[in-house]
Write a protein that holds these residues in place. Structure first.
Motif, PDB file in Angstrom:
ATOM      1  N   PRO A 197       0.781  -1.055   0.124  1.00 44.55           N
ATOM      2  CA  PRO A 197      -0.037  -0.116   0.006  1.00 44.55           C
ATOM      3  C   PRO A 197       0.848   1.292   0.083  1.00 44.55           C
ATOM      4  O   PRO A 197       0.530   2.324   0.064  1.00 44.55           O
ATOM      5  CB  PRO A 197      -0.784  -0.143   1.211  1.00 44.55           C
ATOM      6  N   LYS A 198       2.141   1.186  -0.186  1.00 43.20           N
ATOM      7  CA  LYS A 198       3.021   2.376   0.070  1.00 43.20           C
ATOM      8  C   LYS A 198       3.585   2.662  -1.489  1.00 43.20           C
ATOM      9  O   LYS A 198       4.438   3.629  -1.547  1.00 43.20           O
ATOM     10  CB  LYS A 198       4.285   2.163   0.842  1.00 43.20           C
ATOM     11  N   ASN A 199       3.128   2.076  -2.492  1.00 44.69           N
ATOM     12  CA  ASN A 199       3.423   2.412  -3.822  1.00 44.69           C
ATOM     13  C   ASN A 199       2.586   3.356  -4.513  1.00 44.69           C
ATOM     14  O   ASN A 199       1.601   2.894  -4.818  1.00 44.69           O
ATOM     15  CB  ASN A 199       3.687   0.947  -4.650  1.00 44.69           C
ATOM     16  N   ALA A 200       3.324   4.445  -4.780  1.00 43.35           N
ATOM     17  CA  ALA A 200       2.290   5.346  -5.362  1.00 43.35           C
ATOM     18  C   ALA A 200       1.623   5.110  -6.965  1.00 43.35           C
ATOM     19  O   ALA A 200       0.445   5.471  -7.213  1.00 43.35           O
ATOM     20  CB  ALA A 200       2.740   6.897  -5.459  1.00 43.35           C
ATOM     21  N   SER A 201       2.630   4.333  -7.456  1.00 39.85           N
ATOM     22  CA  SER A 201       2.161   4.159  -8.856  1.00 39.85           C
ATOM     23  C   SER A 201       0.994   3.096  -8.957  1.00 39.85           C
ATOM     24  O   SER A 201       0.210   3.359  -9.999  1.00 39.85           O
ATOM     25  CB  SER A 201       3.464   3.490  -9.668  1.00 39.85           C
ATOM     26  N   TYR A 202       0.815   2.231  -8.245  1.00 38.72           N
ATOM     27  CA  TYR A 202      -0.452   1.178  -7.984  1.00 38.72           C
ATOM     28  C   TYR A 202      -1.587   2.202  -8.081  1.00 38.72           C
ATOM     29  O   TYR A 202      -2.687   1.586  -8.719  1.00 38.72           O
ATOM     30  CB  TYR A 202      -0.123   0.312  -6.859  1.00 38.72           C
ATOM     31  N   TYR A 203      -1.763   2.956  -7.155  1.00 37.09           N
ATOM     32  CA  TYR A 203      -2.974   3.705  -6.712  1.00 37.09           C
ATOM     33  C   TYR A 203      -3.182   4.744  -8.334  1.00 37.09           C
ATOM     34  O   TYR A 203      -4.283   4.686  -8.637  1.00 37.09           O
ATOM     35  CB  TYR A 203      -2.948   4.885  -5.678  1.00 37.09           C
ATOM     36  N   ALA A 204      -2.143   5.372  -8.768  1.00 39.94           N
ATOM     37  CA  ALA A 204      -2.327   5.909 -10.185  1.00 39.94           C
ATOM     38  C   ALA A 204      -2.779   5.161 -11.230  1.00 39.94           C
ATOM     39  O   ALA A 204      -3.707   5.659 -11.999  1.00 39.94           O
ATOM     40  CB  ALA A 204      -1.058   6.590 -10.510  1.00 39.94           C
ATOM     41  N   ALA A 205      -2.306   3.895 -11.107  1.00 36.73           N
ATOM     42  CA  ALA A 205      -2.858   2.921 -12.444  1.00 36.73           C
ATOM     43  C   ALA A 205      -4.196   2.437 -12.192  1.00 36.73           C
ATOM     44  O   ALA A 205      -5.179   2.507 -13.062  1.00 36.73           O
ATOM     45  CB  ALA A 205      -1.767   1.692 -12.316  1.00 36.73           C
ATOM     46  N   LEU A 206      -4.515   2.385 -10.940  1.00 36.72           N
ATOM     47  CA  LEU A 206      -5.930   1.905 -10.707  1.00 36.72           C
ATOM     48  C   LEU A 206      -6.865   3.088 -11.024  1.00 36.72           C
ATOM     49  O   LEU A 206      -7.939   2.811 -11.702  1.00 36.72           O
ATOM     50  CB  LEU A 206      -6.279   1.330  -9.325  1.00 36.72           C
ATOM     51  N   ALA A 207      -6.537   4.291 -10.420  1.00 33.85           N
ATOM     52  CA  ALA A 207      -7.290   5.357 -10.771  1.00 33.85           C
ATOM     53  C   ALA A 207      -7.428   5.620 -12.150  1.00 33.85           C
ATOM     54  O   ALA A 207      -8.678   5.816 -12.826  1.00 33.85           O
ATOM     55  CB  ALA A 207      -6.477   6.482 -10.112  1.00 33.85           C
ATOM     56  N   GLN A 208      -6.562   5.705 -13.073  1.00 28.90           N
ATOM     57  CA  GLN A 208      -6.597   5.651 -14.623  1.00 28.90           C
ATOM     58  C   GLN A 208      -7.422   4.823 -15.103  1.00 28.90           C
ATOM     59  O   GLN A 208      -8.339   4.952 -15.995  1.00 28.90           O
ATOM     60  CB  GLN A 208      -5.175   5.679 -15.127  1.00 28.90           C
TER      61      GLN A 208
END
Length: 305
Positions: A238-249
């Motif tokens: 849960p600390k990897n920013a790129s995972y949240y960004a990818a899911l958001a997109q």
């Protein structure tokens, strides 16, 4: 004796983080004629950690010119320098080790790994390639070469090399991961999925594998599977920013109804990585569509600053 007492005292000070205080007993040891590498390396470490870079560099040069210094000594010294976040000086030391022992697989491999961390992929591939030639039985060196080729974006060459070492290393999880990355880089997403899915079955806790599965399925147009894998990646790390960004997109592609969740995910991504320009722009658009104009303006101003 006096030498042993000085050495023990210096090591005790270093363990306590008192590097400046450790310098005097270490210098006394050097004056007493103790030229053991361990003492010289401890002195270099103390100089560097005490902020005395000039003294540290002079001592490094003295050690490198000292008679009887072996490539193994140079590799050890480079390791200390890397721990002290001195990659440029460590590179000089390893380059000297390679020159003095051109047939040392470890010297080439350590230099290659350092260059890899400095994003000098072509040079890293050359050094790791030489290490693999000298020690073909080393899984570490072969995987470092594959990594250098992948990061250098020479995906077909990486795949060809991995095929050549399959018999020796094909059972390693890292081998399968790098095969998957090579296919992914070549946009051969179904083959990448085959490798990543097999690896995910073996190792359930690899967040990067879930992330690349998400990206592969997204590129294949299977957004539901992509979403599932992105959520798993976040759950695992849960600390990897790129995972949240990818899911958001992905959610924004799926439906406008998912904008609120996408907005929250982008906010989380930026909280973890405030330098992510793409997420700032995407979040500004979400704010704009949600009539949050002031917040959108602040973000866009931040982007163009």
């Amino acid at each position: 004796d006096d030498a042993a007492a000085n050495q023990n005292y210096a090591l005790m000070l270093m363990e306590a983080g008192k590097f400046r205080e450790a310098i005097a007993p270490l210098e006394r040891l050097r004056k007493l004629g103790n030229s053991e590498l361990a003492v010289r390396v401890a002195l270099i470490e103390s100089y560097l950690k005490a902020g005395m870079k000039g003294e540290g560099e002079r001592e490094i040069q003295a050690v490198l010119k000292a008679p009887g210094v072996t490539p193994e000594d140079q590799i050890k010294l480079a390791g200390v320098l890397l721990e002290d976040k001195q990659p440029d000086i460590a590179q000089e030391v390893l380059e000297q080790a390679v020159r003095s022992a051109p047939d040392s697989a470890e010297a080439h491999a350590r230099l290659g790994a350092l260059l890899l961390n400095k994003n000098q992929y072509e040079d890293a591939a050359r050094e790791e390639g030489r290490a693999v030639q000298l020690a073909p039985e080393s899984a570490e060196y072969s995987m470092l070469l594959a990594e250098a080729l992948i990061l250098w974006k020479h995906y077909p060459v990486a795949l060809q090399f991995l095929a050549a070492v399959k018999e020796r290393f094909g059972n390693l999880p890292e081998y399968r991961y790098k095969v998957g990355l090579s296919y992914y880089g070549m946009h051969r997403f179904p083959q990448a999925v085959t490798e990543f899915e097999a690896l995910a079955d073996q190792r359930h806790n690899l967040d990067r594998v879930q992330f690349f599965l998400g990206n592969s399925y997204a590129n294949m147009g299977d957004l539901n599977k992509a979403e599932s894998h992105f959520r798993r990646a976040i759950g695992l790390n849960p600390k990897n920013a790129s995972y949240y960004a990818a899911l958001a997109q992905l959610l924004l592609k799926e439906s406008d109804d998912k904008r609120d969740e996408a907005t929250a995910l982008l906010e989380k991504a930026l909280a973890l990585d405030p330098s992510d320009v793409a997420s700032k722009q995407e979040l500004a658009l979400c704010y704009e569509k949600g009539s949050r104009y002031v917040q959108a303006q602040h973000l866009l101003e931040d982007v163009v600053r």
